[in-house]
Design a protein around this motif. Structure first.
Motif, PDB file in Angstrom:
ATOM      1  N   ILE A 127       0.747  -1.330  -0.016  1.00 24.03           N
ATOM      2  CA  ILE A 127       0.002  -0.052  -0.038  1.00 24.03           C
ATOM      3  C   ILE A 127       0.896   1.389  -0.129  1.00 24.03           C
ATOM      4  CG2 ILE A 127      -1.658   1.279   1.360  1.00 24.03           C
ATOM      5  CD1 ILE A 127      -2.783  -1.495   2.535  1.00 24.03           C
ATOM      6  N   SER A 128       2.131   1.204   0.698  1.00 26.52           N
ATOM      7  CA  SER A 128       2.766   2.534   0.722  1.00 26.52           C
ATOM      8  C   SER A 128       3.513   2.611  -0.531  1.00 26.52           C
ATOM      9  CB  SER A 128       4.049   2.045   1.757  1.00 26.52           C
ATOM     10  OG  SER A 128       3.572   1.826   3.116  1.00 26.52           O
ATOM     11  N   ASP A 129       3.932   1.555  -1.297  1.00 24.77           N
ATOM     12  CA  ASP A 129       4.558   1.414  -2.605  1.00 24.77           C
ATOM     13  C   ASP A 129       3.481   2.207  -3.875  1.00 24.77           C
ATOM     14  OD1 ASP A 129       7.080   0.999  -1.537  1.00 24.77           O
ATOM     15  OD2 ASP A 129       6.601  -1.316  -2.253  1.00 24.77           O
ATOM     16  N   LEU A 130       2.323   2.241  -3.492  1.00 20.70           N
ATOM     17  CA  LEU A 130       1.117   2.444  -4.488  1.00 20.70           C
ATOM     18  C   LEU A 130       1.159   4.058  -4.469  1.00 20.70           C
ATOM     19  CD1 LEU A 130      -1.713   0.336  -3.560  1.00 20.70           C
ATOM     20  CD2 LEU A 130      -0.643   0.308  -5.704  1.00 20.70           C
ATOM     21  N   GLU A 131       1.696   4.609  -3.653  1.00 19.95           N
ATOM     22  CA  GLU A 131       1.727   6.183  -3.853  1.00 19.95           C
ATOM     23  C   GLU A 131       2.904   6.348  -4.815  1.00 19.95           C
ATOM     24  OE1 GLU A 131       2.865   7.673  -0.009  1.00 19.95           O
ATOM     25  OE2 GLU A 131       0.880   6.718   1.076  1.00 19.95           O
ATOM     26  N   PHE A 132       2.675   7.294  -5.720  1.00 17.69           N
ATOM     27  CA  PHE A 132       3.377   7.895  -7.051  1.00 17.69           C
ATOM     28  C   PHE A 132       2.781   9.278  -7.252  1.00 17.69           C
ATOM     29  CE2 PHE A 132      -0.072   5.667  -8.964  1.00 17.69           C
ATOM     30  CZ  PHE A 132      -0.528   6.491  -9.983  1.00 17.69           C
ATOM     31  N   ASP A 133       3.721  10.035  -7.869  1.00 17.39           N
ATOM     32  CA  ASP A 133       3.381  11.526  -8.092  1.00 17.39           C
ATOM     33  C   ASP A 133       2.911  11.534  -9.552  1.00 17.39           C
ATOM     34  OD1 ASP A 133       5.799  11.697  -9.538  1.00 17.39           O
ATOM     35  OD2 ASP A 133       6.748  12.713  -7.815  1.00 17.39           O
ATOM     36  N   GLU A 134       2.400  12.669  -9.949  1.00 21.17           N
ATOM     37  CA  GLU A 134       2.072  12.911 -11.312  1.00 21.17           C
ATOM     38  C   GLU A 134       2.943  12.924 -12.154  1.00 21.17           C
ATOM     39  OE1 GLU A 134      -1.309  12.873 -14.055  1.00 21.17           O
ATOM     40  OE2 GLU A 134      -1.204  12.788 -11.774  1.00 21.17           O
ATOM     41  N   GLU A 135       4.016  13.291 -11.887  1.00 22.35           N
ATOM     42  CA  GLU A 135       5.381  13.417 -12.623  1.00 22.35           C
ATOM     43  C   GLU A 135       5.655  11.888 -13.224  1.00 22.35           C
ATOM     44  OE1 GLU A 135       9.874  15.373 -12.782  1.00 22.35           O
ATOM     45  OE2 GLU A 135       8.314  15.960 -11.165  1.00 22.35           O
ATOM     46  N   ASP A 136       5.857  10.949 -12.304  1.00 19.86           N
ATOM     47  CA  ASP A 136       6.123   9.820 -12.764  1.00 19.86           C
ATOM     48  C   ASP A 136       5.158   9.104 -13.606  1.00 19.86           C
ATOM     49  OD1 ASP A 136       8.399   9.648 -10.845  1.00 19.86           O
ATOM     50  OD2 ASP A 136       7.234   8.730  -9.095  1.00 19.86           O
ATOM     51  N   PHE A 137       4.002   9.535 -13.424  1.00 20.33           N
ATOM     52  CA  PHE A 137       2.830   8.926 -14.361  1.00 20.33           C
ATOM     53  C   PHE A 137       2.996   9.324 -15.794  1.00 20.33           C
ATOM     54  CE2 PHE A 137      -1.340   9.279 -16.284  1.00 20.33           C
ATOM     55  CZ  PHE A 137      -1.850   7.971 -16.351  1.00 20.33           C
ATOM     56  N   GLN A 138       3.390  10.687 -15.810  1.00 19.49           N
ATOM     57  CA  GLN A 138       3.664  11.550 -17.080  1.00 19.49           C
ATOM     58  C   GLN A 138       4.779  10.800 -17.709  1.00 19.49           C
ATOM     59  OE1 GLN A 138       3.480  15.540 -16.717  1.00 19.49           O
ATOM     60  NE2 GLN A 138       3.726  15.951 -18.968  1.00 19.49           N
ATOM     61  N   GLU A 139       5.817  10.612 -17.073  1.00 24.89           N
ATOM     62  CA  GLU A 139       7.172  10.111 -17.642  1.00 24.89           C
ATOM     63  C   GLU A 139       6.853   8.684 -18.183  1.00 24.89           C
ATOM     64  OE1 GLU A 139      10.145   9.948 -15.062  1.00 24.89           O
ATOM     65  OE2 GLU A 139      10.526  12.231 -14.782  1.00 24.89           O
ATOM     66  N   VAL A 140       5.991   7.846 -17.582  1.00 22.36           N
ATOM     67  CA  VAL A 140       5.719   6.462 -18.075  1.00 22.36           C
ATOM     68  C   VAL A 140       4.931   6.684 -19.275  1.00 22.36           C
ATOM     69  CG1 VAL A 140       4.566   4.202 -17.507  1.00 22.36           C
ATOM     70  CG2 VAL A 140       5.902   5.375 -15.893  1.00 22.36           C
ATOM     71  N   GLU A 141       3.833   7.303 -19.181  1.00 20.96           N
ATOM     72  CA  GLU A 141       2.904   7.584 -20.156  1.00 20.96           C
ATOM     73  C   GLU A 141       3.721   8.249 -21.721  1.00 20.96           C
ATOM     74  OE1 GLU A 141      -1.617   9.001 -20.636  1.00 20.96           O
ATOM     75  OE2 GLU A 141      -0.403  10.759 -19.928  1.00 20.96           O
ATOM     76  N   GLU A 142       4.425   9.026 -21.401  1.00 24.58           N
ATOM     77  CA  GLU A 142       5.188   9.679 -22.580  1.00 24.58           C
ATOM     78  C   GLU A 142       6.233   8.668 -23.216  1.00 24.58           C
ATOM     79  OE1 GLU A 142       7.056  13.092 -21.087  1.00 24.58           O
ATOM     80  OE2 GLU A 142       5.187  14.341 -21.072  1.00 24.58           O
ATOM     81  N   ARG A 143       6.791   7.811 -22.330  1.00 20.17           N
ATOM     82  CA  ARG A 143       7.803   6.749 -22.918  1.00 20.17           C
ATOM     83  C   ARG A 143       6.916   5.971 -23.763  1.00 20.17           C
ATOM     84  NH1 ARG A 143      12.855   6.122 -24.681  1.00 20.17           N
ATOM     85  NH2 ARG A 143      13.344   3.993 -24.005  1.00 20.17           N
ATOM     86  N   LEU A 144       6.002   5.246 -22.817  1.00 17.55           N
ATOM     87  CA  LEU A 144       4.838   4.326 -23.812  1.00 17.55           C
ATOM     88  C   LEU A 144       4.410   5.069 -25.030  1.00 17.55           C
ATOM     89  CD1 LEU A 144       2.654   2.529 -21.143  1.00 17.55           C
ATOM     90  CD2 LEU A 144       4.286   1.561 -22.720  1.00 17.55           C
ATOM     91  N   ASN A 145       4.308   6.223 -25.236  1.00 21.53           N
ATOM     92  CA  ASN A 145       3.511   6.855 -26.400  1.00 21.53           C
ATOM     93  C   ASN A 145       4.705   6.821 -27.354  1.00 21.53           C
ATOM     94  OD1 ASN A 145       1.036   7.336 -25.647  1.00 21.53           O
ATOM     95  ND2 ASN A 145       1.580   9.526 -24.626  1.00 21.53           N
ATOM     96  N   LEU A 146       6.160   7.166 -26.951  1.00 23.50           N
ATOM     97  CA  LEU A 146       7.186   7.079 -28.087  1.00 23.50           C
ATOM     98  C   LEU A 146       7.380   5.700 -28.551  1.00 23.50           C
ATOM     99  CD1 LEU A 146       9.629   8.470 -29.171  1.00 23.50           C
ATOM    100  CD2 LEU A 146      10.792   7.959 -27.061  1.00 23.50           C
ATOM    101  N   ILE A 147       7.415   4.695 -27.727  1.00 20.78           N
ATOM    102  CA  ILE A 147       7.510   3.403 -27.949  1.00 20.78           C
ATOM    103  C   ILE A 147       6.562   3.016 -29.043  1.00 20.78           C
ATOM    104  CG2 ILE A 147       7.678   0.773 -27.391  1.00 20.78           C
ATOM    105  CD1 ILE A 147       8.952   1.882 -24.788  1.00 20.78           C
ATOM    106  N   ASN A 148       5.277   3.273 -28.664  1.00 22.38           N
ATOM    107  CA  ASN A 148       3.968   2.786 -29.433  1.00 22.38           C
ATOM    108  C   ASN A 148       4.063   3.657 -30.970  1.00 22.38           C
ATOM    109  OD1 ASN A 148       2.973   1.116 -27.765  1.00 22.38           O
ATOM    110  ND2 ASN A 148       1.760   2.630 -26.895  1.00 22.38           N
ATOM    111  N   HIS A 149       4.524   4.878 -31.208  1.00 21.64           N
ATOM    112  CA  HIS A 149       4.771   5.688 -32.148  1.00 21.64           C
ATOM    113  C   HIS A 149       5.888   4.799 -33.308  1.00 21.64           C
ATOM    114  CE1 HIS A 149       5.466   8.888 -34.852  1.00 21.64           C
ATOM    115  NE2 HIS A 149       7.032   8.852 -34.779  1.00 21.64           N
ATOM    116  N   LEU A 150       7.002   4.547 -32.502  1.00 21.58           N
ATOM    117  CA  LEU A 150       7.928   3.768 -33.250  1.00 21.58           C
ATOM    118  C   LEU A 150       7.569   2.418 -33.705  1.00 21.58           C
ATOM    119  CD1 LEU A 150      10.927   4.370 -30.987  1.00 21.58           C
ATOM    120  CD2 LEU A 150      10.344   5.469 -33.071  1.00 21.58           C
ATOM    121  N   LYS A 151       6.666   1.720 -32.849  1.00 20.96           N
ATOM    122  CA  LYS A 151       5.948   0.402 -33.378  1.00 20.96           C
ATOM    123  C   LYS A 151       5.188   0.645 -34.501  1.00 20.96           C
ATOM    124  CE  LYS A 151       5.766  -2.296 -28.924  1.00 20.96           C
ATOM    125  NZ  LYS A 151       4.953  -2.668 -27.907  1.00 20.96           N
ATOM    126  N   ASP A 152       4.183   1.798 -34.747  1.00 22.62           N
ATOM    127  CA  ASP A 152       3.220   2.048 -35.744  1.00 22.62           C
ATOM    128  C   ASP A 152       4.472   1.987 -37.033  1.00 22.62           C
ATOM    129  OD1 ASP A 152       1.155   1.975 -34.100  1.00 22.62           O
ATOM    130  OD2 ASP A 152       1.101   4.096 -33.801  1.00 22.62           O
TER     131      ASP A 152
END
Length: 562
Positions: A290-315
């Motif tokens: 439960i303690s590890d579930l805590e994350f900030d918005e910046e971490d979420f945004q970094e993961v989302e942007e990285r995934l978007n980049l990888i999916n763009h390259l996959k396309d």
């Protein structure tokens, strides 16, 4: 050899099982009795074109089944290499069930596709009909026949040539692809540089996308996960109400107070203590989670942007990181070539020249073998044709070589040349042969090739086209000789050929339950005489006709014993 043919609800056949034998199996019957259905059913079982109209009216499906017995070790090995079932005794069963819009093919009870069925059929049986006779008019067929005759000597040469020529064509294609003007070369170079740079800057690593997707999934569903985990924690460890942990501790206390009175209670107490310990450890793990579930918005945004980049390259470059990296590797090679295009073209040109020289040498070796065997085959064919009542036949096989026409088969053009009448010059087969002559030429070829042909079973349909009299006897004798090496199934309307039968079958049309049906049955000696009498054209089968038929069978028997 073909042992049985089982047909059910196909065209005019309600249900028939026919057992064939070694030697010459002759099938006769009135015109329209259904002789073509028998050959057609075998063709269907071997993967021929199926039509729903073939299904007997009122039936849900048509079924054709062939049972073969194979004792040729090479063919047995080929069947096994195709991963198709064949039992220890060499029995192979092929079946095809034809339904509305589709069919089901099986070998030994295992489902196969049509391609596999056809490939297996080519190992087990050859069917020769009018179309095969007509194929003799094409020079491509002449090349196939000569190569079949020369197979043992040609086999390795042709395999090597096929590989060399495949490599030659691959090099030629690459050379064509590098034939670029400067503007096109620069454009492709820039594009390759851009794509390579885009992939390189991403600094991808194998498996990264899967890890990020799992992390992203956890983040997106973080609130749901946190609520569920917190409720679970509260249910077990809540301090302000009765919980699972306190209940188990109370139970341990109560059992411990009486455990000394009975070993069974003591064992139960120990088990519950283990549960209590596990629950405590689980509580710590759940709390940490439960303690590890805590994350900030910046971490979420970094993961989302990285995934978007990888999916763009996959396309753009592939369906996975592995595909993208392989694409980058190919682009790197392409860029190297584009930067040094002239050197690459020089290298490919040299490789192409070497491959062509090697192919040319192999073509010369193949041509030499063909020319040597063409002479031998022509002599054997002339003898076989004379035996088939050609009065004064000349037969030659011309092998012409064209160095500018190299293919995976070589550089030769093969053509059968023939003269069938005294005084006539020899000319291409297609300009001379009639239908009846083509039938005899095909039979002569099968006789000459008999010792080289691994396929045991042969079917001849319309082998008697355009022949009669003495010629028919000669064809009959050849079929008799050929049946010493192969199982022969032959449909005929000539008494001379029917008389040579080791086993004689009658195909007859009749009526059952107010519907037309076709039946086939093996004839005994007397019935065979009666059928020969009918083939002789007698309106009435008199004693004289029967005696004539018996004389024909006696003559045929004497020929077979020579």
């Amino acid at each position: 050899m073909l042992y049985t043919l089982h047909v059910k609800d196909l065209a005019l056949i309600k249900e028939q099982e026919i057992e064939f034998h070694e030697g010459l199996n002759i099938l006769t019957g009135e015109t329209g009795a259904g002789k073509s259905i028998i050959i057609g059913s075998v063709n269907l079982a071997l993967g021929g074109k199926a039509d729903k109209e073939m299904i007997r009216t009122g039936a849900e499906y048509a079924l054709v089944e062939l049972t073969f017995f194979v004792d040729n070790k090479e063919i047995v090995q080929k069947i096994k290499s195709m991963d198709l079932p064949i039992d220890d005794e060499g029995t192979v069963v092929l079946s095809r069930k034809i339904m509305q819009g589709r069919s089901i093919c099986k070998v030994g009870g295992e489902s196969v596709n049509l391609k596999q069925l056809r490939e297996l059929g080519e190992l087990l049986i050859n069917i020769h009909g009018q179309n095969d006779h007509q194929a003799l008019l094409h020079k491509k067929k002449h090349l196939e026949i000569l190569d079949s005759y020369s197979e043992k000597e040609l086999n390795e040469y042709k395999k090597e040539l096929a590989n060399v020529w495949k490599y030659h064509e691959e090099i030629r294609k690459k050379l064509d692809e590098t034939n670029l003007d400067e503007a096109t070369r620069k454009r492709e170079q820039d594009l390759a540089s851009y794509e390579l740079s885009e992939i390189s800057q991403a600094e991808l690593s194998e498996g990264e996308d899967e890890e990020l997707e799992a992390k992203y999934r956890k983040m997106v569903n973080g609130r749901k996960i946190a609520e569920a985990a917190s409720m679970a924690n509260e249910s077990i460890f809540a301090e302000d109400k009765e919980n699972a942990s306190d209940s188990i501790s109370d139970a341990v206390s109560r059992l411990s107070s009486v455990s000394s009175y009975d070993e069974a209670i003591d064992d139960l107490t120990k088990q519950l203590l283990e549960i209590d310990t596990l629950l405590t450890e689980f509580g710590r793990s759940l709390s940490d989670y439960i303690s590890d579930l805590e994350f900030d918005e910046e971490d979420f945004q970094e993961v989302e942007e990285r995934l978007n980049l990888i999916n763009h390259l996959k396309d753009k470059y592939g369906n996975s990181i592995t595909d993208i990296l392989e694409y980058a590797s190919e682009k790197e090679k392409q860029l190297e070539i584009l930067c040094n295009l002239e050197e690459e073209r020089n290298r490919l040109t040299k490789e192409l020249s070497k491959a062509r020289e090697k192919a040319l040498k192999l073509c010369e070796n193949i041509s030499e073998v063909r020319k040597k065997n063409a002479s031998k085959l022509a002599k054997e064919m002339k003898k076989a044709l004379l035996d088939l009542n050609f009065l004064d036949v000349k037969f030659e096989i011309q092998v012409r070589s064209f160095e500018d026409r190299i293919t995976a088969e070589g550089f030769d053009e093969v053509e059968f040349m023939i003269s069938t009448n005294p005084g006539e010059s020899i000319r291409p087969l297609e300009e001379v042969a009639s239908g009846g002559e083509l039938s005899r030429i095909m039979l002569a070829l099968k006789t000459v090739l008999a010792d080289k042909d691994e396929i045991e079973s042969l079917i001849f349909d319309e082998i008697d086209t355009g022949i009669s009299g003495v010629t028919a006897w000669k064809v009959s004798e050849k079929l008799g000789n050929l049946s010493g090496h192969h199982q022969i199934l032959c449909i005929t309307h000539l008494p001379q050929i029917a008389a040579m039968a080791d086993h004689h079958y009658l195909i007859k049309k009749g009526v059952s339950e107010s519907r037309t049906i076709t039946n086939i049955k093996e004839l005994n000696s007397q019935d065979s005489v009666e059928e020969l009498g009918r083939l002789l054209g007698a309106g009435e089968i008199t004693d004289a006709v029967r005696e004539n038929a018996r004389e024909m069978k006696k003559k045929a028997s004497e020929v077979k014993t020579l």
